[in-house]
Design an enzyme around this catalytic site. Structure first.
Site, PDB file in Angstrom:
ATOM      1  N   TYR A  67      65.492  29.982  64.769  1.00 27.14           N
ATOM      2  CA  TYR A  67      66.528  29.151  64.141  1.00 27.14           C
ATOM      3  C   TYR A  67      66.887  29.658  62.746  1.00 27.14           C
ATOM      4  O   TYR A  67      68.051  29.657  62.336  1.00 27.14           O
ATOM      5  CB  TYR A  67      66.039  27.705  64.086  1.00 27.14           C
ATOM      6  CG  TYR A  67      67.002  26.737  63.443  1.00 27.14           C
ATOM      7  CD1 TYR A  67      68.263  26.518  63.993  1.00 27.14           C
ATOM      8  CD2 TYR A  67      66.659  26.050  62.287  1.00 27.14           C
ATOM      9  CE1 TYR A  67      69.151  25.622  63.406  1.00 27.14           C
ATOM     10  CE2 TYR A  67      67.531  25.149  61.699  1.00 27.14           C
ATOM     11  CZ  TYR A  67      68.783  24.942  62.265  1.00 27.14           C
ATOM     12  OH  TYR A  67      69.662  24.064  61.678  1.00 27.14           O
ATOM     13  N   ASP A 113      72.942  19.471  54.696  1.00 27.34           N
ATOM     14  CA  ASP A 113      72.542  18.986  56.016  1.00 27.34           C
ATOM     15  C   ASP A 113      71.032  18.980  56.205  1.00 27.34           C
ATOM     16  O   ASP A 113      70.497  18.189  56.980  1.00 27.34           O
ATOM     17  CB  ASP A 113      73.193  19.838  57.109  1.00 27.34           C
ATOM     18  CG  ASP A 113      74.663  19.514  57.308  1.00 27.34           C
ATOM     19  OD1 ASP A 113      75.162  18.595  56.631  1.00 27.34           O
ATOM     20  OD2 ASP A 113      75.312  20.184  58.138  1.00 27.34           O
ATOM     21  N   ASP A 160      60.291  31.984  75.249  1.00 28.28           N
ATOM     22  CA  ASP A 160      59.640  31.646  73.987  1.00 28.28           C
ATOM     23  C   ASP A 160      59.339  30.155  73.869  1.00 28.28           C
ATOM     24  O   ASP A 160      58.339  29.762  73.268  1.00 28.28           O
ATOM     25  CB  ASP A 160      60.521  32.087  72.816  1.00 28.28           C
ATOM     26  CG  ASP A 160      60.522  33.598  72.637  1.00 28.28           C
ATOM     27  OD1 ASP A 160      59.642  34.260  73.218  1.00 28.28           O
ATOM     28  OD2 ASP A 160      61.403  34.114  71.929  1.00 28.28           O
ATOM     29  N   ALA A 188      73.590  24.345  55.402  1.00 25.02           N
ATOM     30  CA  ALA A 188      74.874  23.799  54.931  1.00 25.02           C
ATOM     31  C   ALA A 188      74.722  23.034  53.617  1.00 25.02           C
ATOM     32  O   ALA A 188      74.990  21.836  53.538  1.00 25.02           O
ATOM     33  CB  ALA A 188      75.499  22.906  56.005  1.00 25.02           C
ATOM     34  N   THR A 211      62.993  35.016  63.166  1.00 27.33           N
ATOM     35  CA  THR A 211      63.986  35.522  64.120  1.00 27.33           C
ATOM     36  C   THR A 211      64.546  34.414  65.010  1.00 27.33           C
ATOM     37  O   THR A 211      65.379  34.690  65.874  1.00 27.33           O
ATOM     38  CB  THR A 211      63.364  36.606  65.029  1.00 27.33           C
ATOM     39  OG1 THR A 211      62.246  36.041  65.729  1.00 27.33           O
ATOM     40  CG2 THR A 211      62.898  37.806  64.214  1.00 27.33           C
TER      41      THR A 211
END
Length: 265
Positions: free
Chosen positions: A163, A150, A45, A185, A161
């Site tokens: 990260y 973050d 990918d 986060a 699908t």
């Protein structure tokens, strides 16, 4: 038909590219790395993402197709041992294509510099080095929340699908013409509060992340890292452009998801 081939640096991919080039030439299919009609990526990918960014100025003229030689190939329909079948399909069958949404990314600056514009196939993220990122999230020019954490990830349906999934985002079918905002986060307590859930935003709406003044933000667009000073905000919407994938054989989206993440029983 004019074909361009993009491969990664792995030895196996180089060998497959050599074999594929020979088969294409034997079947009078022209190799053209400047003005192709079809772009074939050989690798995984990441290789297809590289091919997309290399040829994204030709999106109205080219289709993409992937040959899988790596460990995970969500975008790749063909395996490295199917080259002969692939070339036969190019010669015999009229190409059908499937198109997927892309993400329009626009970075705005405080110092009057012109905006920078990008297209993302998977996602874009905003982070702030080793410090807490603070940004006001506007949807259709209305303040939705102040984010602390973050960072933020904004993804396409096909990028959902990638990260996005690893940080708890939802998996979206690529026929959904929308994009997704997922927190990385986030800080949530009695003082700081965000929704804390992924948000799916319609193609008729847009998103702007207005950042506190600082010089340590960085923005990613797919696999590209973009370090910039004096970023005022980053704007996102579904792009007018779409990516076209050559479809010489159909693989159901949910079959791809199962094959990539669950495997056979």
């Amino acid at each position: 038909m004019k074909v361009a081939i993009v491969h990664n640096s792995e030895e196996k991919s180089k060998q497959v590219t050599k074999q594929l080039t020979t088969l294409l030439e034997q079947n009078q299919i022209q190799i053209d790395n400047r003005q192709p009609e079809l772009v074939i990526s050989v690798g995984g990918d990441g290789t297809l993402l590289s091919a997309f960014h290399r040829f994204n100025h030709l999106l109205n003229e080219v289709s993409f197709l992937g040959v899988h030689t790596g460990h995970l190939g969500f975008y790749t329909d063909w395996r490295d041992y199917e080259l002969k079948e692939l070339v036969e399909s190019l010669c015999i069958h009229r190409e059908k294509s499937t198109s997927y949404p892309l993400l329009d990314v626009r970075i705005r600056f405080r110092d009057g510099k012109p905006d920078k514009h990008f297209l993302a196939l998977n996602e874009s993220t905003i982070k702030r080095g080793n410090r807490t990122m603070v940004g006001d999230v506007f949807i259709k020019d209305e303040l939705f929340e102040r984010f602390r954490g973050d960072g933020l990830s904004i993804s396409t349906p096909t990028g959902s699908t990638a990260y996005n999934k690893s940080i708890g985002g939802a998996v979206l079918h690529p026929s959904i013409n929308a994009f997704q905002l997922t927190e990385i986060a986030s800080l949530n307590n009695r003082v700081f509060r965000t929704l804390g859930s992924p948000i799916v935003i319609a193609h008729t709406e847009w998103l702007e992340i207005k950042l506190q003044e600082s010089d340590d933000y960085f923005v990613t667009v797919d696999q590209l890292d973009i370090y910039q000073e004096n970023i005022a905000s980053v704007c996102y919407r579904i792009a007018d452009e779409r990516i076209h994938f050559a479809s010489y054989r159909h693989m159901h989206f949910w079959h791809r998801v199962k094959d990539a993440f669950i495997g056979e029983d």
